[in-house]
Design an enzyme around this catalytic site. Structure first.
Site, PDB file in Angstrom:
ATOM      1  N   GLU A 303      24.081 -27.940  65.831  1.00  0.00           N
ATOM      2  CA  GLU A 303      22.333 -28.016  65.532  1.00  0.00           C
ATOM      3  C   GLU A 303      21.623 -27.204  66.123  1.00  0.00           C
ATOM      4  OE1 GLU A 303      21.929 -32.090  66.535  1.00  0.00           O
ATOM      5  OE2 GLU A 303      22.270 -32.799  64.812  1.00  0.00           O
ATOM      6  N   PRO A 304      21.682 -25.594  66.010  1.00  0.00           N
ATOM      7  CA  PRO A 304      21.172 -24.918  66.855  1.00  0.00           C
ATOM      8  C   PRO A 304      19.728 -24.842  66.337  1.00  0.00           C
ATOM      9  CG  PRO A 304      22.256 -23.809  65.123  1.00  0.00           C
ATOM     10  CD  PRO A 304      22.766 -25.278  65.030  1.00  0.00           C
ATOM     11  N   ARG A 341       5.201 -23.360  77.841  1.00  0.00           N
ATOM     12  CA  ARG A 341       6.561 -23.066  78.357  1.00  0.00           C
ATOM     13  C   ARG A 341       6.775 -22.658  79.685  1.00  0.00           C
ATOM     14  NH1 ARG A 341      10.603 -20.787  76.916  1.00  0.00           N
ATOM     15  NH2 ARG A 341      12.073 -22.613  76.938  1.00  0.00           N
ATOM     16  N   TYR A 345       8.675 -25.390  82.275  1.00  0.00           N
ATOM     17  CA  TYR A 345       9.948 -24.975  82.537  1.00  0.00           C
ATOM     18  C   TYR A 345      10.211 -23.956  83.420  1.00  0.00           C
ATOM     19  CZ  TYR A 345      10.160 -27.380  77.802  1.00  0.00           C
ATOM     20  OH  TYR A 345       9.853 -28.228  76.856  1.00  0.00           O
ATOM     21  N   CYS A 372      -8.336 -24.364  81.287  1.00  0.00           N
ATOM     22  CA  CYS A 372      -9.100 -24.507  82.554  1.00  0.00           C
ATOM     23  C   CYS A 372      -7.880 -25.150  83.538  1.00  0.00           C
ATOM     24  CB  CYS A 372     -10.052 -25.774  82.383  1.00  0.00           C
ATOM     25  SG  CYS A 372     -11.259 -24.671  81.475  1.00  0.00           S
ATOM     26  N   GLU A 373      -6.732 -24.588  83.895  1.00  0.00           N
ATOM     27  CA  GLU A 373      -5.764 -24.760  84.937  1.00  0.00           C
ATOM     28  C   GLU A 373      -5.064 -23.768  85.588  1.00  0.00           C
ATOM     29  OE1 GLU A 373      -2.868 -27.746  84.060  1.00  0.00           O
ATOM     30  OE2 GLU A 373      -4.343 -28.674  82.574  1.00  0.00           O
TER      31      GLU A 373
HETATM   32  C1  LIG Z   1      19.497 -33.946  68.925  1.00  0.00           C
HETATM   33  C2  LIG Z   1      19.321 -32.204  69.077  1.00  0.00           C
HETATM   34  N1  LIG Z   1      20.061 -31.447  68.456  1.00  0.00           N
HETATM   35  C3  LIG Z   1      19.433 -29.848  68.578  1.00  0.00           C
HETATM   36  C4  LIG Z   1      18.577 -29.610  69.422  1.00  0.00           C
HETATM   37  C5  LIG Z   1      18.376 -28.141  69.450  1.00  0.00           C
HETATM   38  O1  LIG Z   1      18.265 -27.419  70.614  1.00  0.00           O
HETATM   39  P1  LIG Z   1      18.065 -26.030  70.745  1.00  0.00           P
HETATM   40  O2  LIG Z   1      17.018 -25.544  70.210  1.00  0.00           O
HETATM   41  O3  LIG Z   1      18.138 -25.826  72.243  1.00  0.00           O
HETATM   42  O4  LIG Z   1      19.241 -25.320  69.708  1.00  0.00           O
HETATM   43  C6  LIG Z   1      17.924 -30.436  70.209  1.00  0.00           C
HETATM   44  C7  LIG Z   1      16.972 -30.002  71.199  1.00  0.00           C
HETATM   45  O5  LIG Z   1      17.398 -30.047  72.207  1.00  0.00           O
HETATM   46  C8  LIG Z   1      18.325 -31.854  70.086  1.00  0.00           C
HETATM   47  O6  LIG Z   1      17.578 -32.839  70.762  1.00  0.00           O
HETATM   48  N1  LIG Z   2      10.890 -27.875  74.423  1.00  0.00           N
HETATM   49  C1  LIG Z   2      11.977 -27.097  74.949  1.00  0.00           C
HETATM   50  C2  LIG Z   2      13.408 -27.410  74.247  1.00  0.00           C
HETATM   51  C3  LIG Z   2      13.496 -28.847  74.018  1.00  0.00           C
HETATM   52  C4  LIG Z   2      14.596 -29.036  73.172  1.00  0.00           C
HETATM   53  C5  LIG Z   2      14.528 -30.409  72.122  1.00  0.00           C
HETATM   54  N2  LIG Z   2      15.467 -31.183  72.404  1.00  0.00           N
HETATM   55  C6  LIG Z   2      11.868 -25.553  75.245  1.00  0.00           C
HETATM   56  O1  LIG Z   2      10.877 -25.025  74.880  1.00  0.00           O
HETATM   57  O2  LIG Z   2      12.583 -25.200  75.996  1.00  0.00           O
END
Ligand SMILES: Cc1ncc(COP(=O)(O)O)c(C=O)c1O
Ligand SMILES: N[C@@H](CCCC[NH3+])C(=O)O
Length: 444
Positions: A303-304, A341, A345, A372-373
């Site tokens: 699941e990318p 982001r 992160y 405003c941060e």
């Molecule tokens: C269940 C699941 N599958 C796939 C992804 C896809 O992750 P990424 O976008 O890092 O490939 C996520 C997010 O982390 C997720 O929560």
């Molecule tokens: N929102 C995060 C990734 C979350 C992945 C979802 N499970 C980011 O921007 O890096």
């Protein structure tokens, strides 16, 4: 040959390809700062559509979808739509033959609105609401990934015929990424830990629920993970659990979903994720472990999300002010509302002046947003031309994933539009959010 015919050739002679991995493939730039994405001049697009502007090179997205399918020809590739979703994206994913991972009734609604084949949709989520579950059942989605014991009861009560499900397992693997996006370890909210026996118990409970058909296990260990070895280890552990399920219940599960999380290069010089190595090592791990346990090889799903769209995206800002105090602060017309982001992160970005010559020398600049941060910083101490001034355009690559989808209306700032660029043609996918949009929900 006429001059008009010659022009594209002449142009391509002076345009240098930006080799860096953080830009969409085929992005070029010349000595005048003329950046082209999808064969379109970005400065011209910024003038025409305004800033901030999010560009998505859809050729790049398609290329990456195809690369994943080619690397893993026997696996199901499901796009994690949380990375970026709109109707055009859902259509593109459907056309490319991928499946779709959604995690809310809202994401499901987008998929449904374009007629995305329901059989190829997977619903995720650690806190699915009755509305999420009902929407998924009404659409007859292919699979639902169970994330709590409560969900087993709730779903069991809602299903009329039978629903195929997977059980989400936390395999106890630390993918060594940011703590906020780590999901493979025991002490986080997703899935059932393998080590405590919670996953085995969830499997027992699902098997005892007549309306649920358990078809497999799911393990997503986190996001922006660089090491293939982490995925390999998770895969082996999940297959170990499959073997125990066979031994205990006499059931061989036909599916194994190892999630997404493949890292992308954020900065020039960062390594690209080793997709070929991943495909090879996961296939070997699956076959080895299945052979060792005498299991039939399950169908693999990955699941990318980020890996398919991140580097296809470029955000363009206009500089609103340059202030030299303790350092050189360059303020732009967007910020944490379109890119939270860095604040969430500590993510780092490259920034490039476009639309005029890249003058030397460069000087460090801290690019900040309009919110405003003090934490509204897009890039710290990045090299930018010494004569940068208000009105200049800045382009930030690698903004296709988790930018539009994480965007907010903080300070009542409308979210930027998303513009698809492909082969010299620009197509608005999502229009800019207006003040009227912002006021529409305010009904008090
Ligand atoms: C269940 C699941 N599958 C796939 C992804 C896809 O992750 P990424 O976008 O890092 O490939 C996520 C997010 O982390 C997720 O929560
Ligand atoms: N929102 C995060 C990734 C979350 C992945 C979802 N499970 C980011 O921007 O890096």
């Amino acid at each position: 040959m006429t001059l008009a015919e010659l022009l594209p050739t002449m142009r391509s002679m002076v345009q240098a390809r930006l080799e860096s991995r953080v830009w969409p493939t085929g992005t070029t730039v010349d000595a005048h700062g003329d950046l082209r994405v999808g064969d379109l001049r970005v400065a011209e697009l910024a003038n025409r559509f305004g800033t901030p502007l999010q560009l998505l090179d859809t050729t790049d997205v398609r290329r990456r979808c195809r690369a994943y399918r080619a690397a893993l020809p026997h696996a199901e590739v499901a796009y994690a739509s949380k990375a970026f979703l709109c109707r055009a994206m859902a259509r593109l994913v459907a056309d490319e033959g991928l499946s779709l991972d959604v995690c809310s009734a809202g994401e499901l609604a987008v998929a449904r609105s374009v007629g995305f084949p329901a059989e190829r949709i997977l619903l995720h989520g650690n806190a699915k609401t009755p509305e999420d579950l009902k929407a998924a059942l009404a659409l007859h989605v292919g699979r639902i990934v169970i994330d709590s014991l409560d969900e087993i009861d709730q779903l069991g009560a809602l299903v009329r015929d039978r629903q195929r499900v997977l059980v989400r397992v936390a395999p106890g693997v630390d993918g060594q990424t940011h703590a906020s996006i780590t999901t493979g370890t025991d002490d986080q909210k997703f899935g059932f830990p393998l080590s405590t026996g919670a996953a085995a118990e969830a499997v027992r409970r699902v098997l005892a629920e007549p309306s649920l058909g358990l078809v497999g296990l799911h393990g997503h260990i986190g996001s922006q993970i660089r090491k293939v070895a982490s995925f390999e280890e998770a895969t082996r552990r999940l297959i170990g659990l499959m073997a125990r399920i066979r031994d205990e219940h006499g059931v061989e599960l036909p599916e194994l979903n190892i999630g997404g999380g493949h890292a992308v290069p954020q900065l020039p010089g960062d390594e690209e994720f080793d997709l070929a190595g991943f495909a090879n090592r996961i296939e070997v791990a699956v076959h080895d472990e299945c052979h060792r346990h005498g299991l039939r090889v399950p169908r693999l799903t990955i699941e990318p999300g980020r890996a398919l769209v991140a580097t296809a995206g470029v955000t363009v800002y206009r500089v609103t002010a340059v202030k030299n105090t303790t350092r050189r602060w360059v303020a732009v017309d967007g910020g944490m509302s379109d890119n939270p982001r860095p604040a969430l992160y500590g993510a780092q970005y490259a920034v490039r002046l476009i639309g005029r010559p890249h003058t030397f020398p460069t000087q460090p600049a801290t690019v900040v947003g309009r919110h405003c941060e003090s934490g509204d910083v897009l890039a710290r101490e990045v090299p930018l031309p010494h004569d940068l001034r208000a009105g200049d355009l800045l382009a930030v690559p690698c903004t296709g994933a988790y930018h539009h989808s994480l965007a907010s209306n903080y300070n009542m700032v409308g979210r930027p539009p998303v513009l698809a660029v492909e082969g010299g043609v620009a197509r608005l996918l999502v229009r800019r959010e207006t003040e009227e949009d912002l006021l529409r929900r305010d009904v008090g």
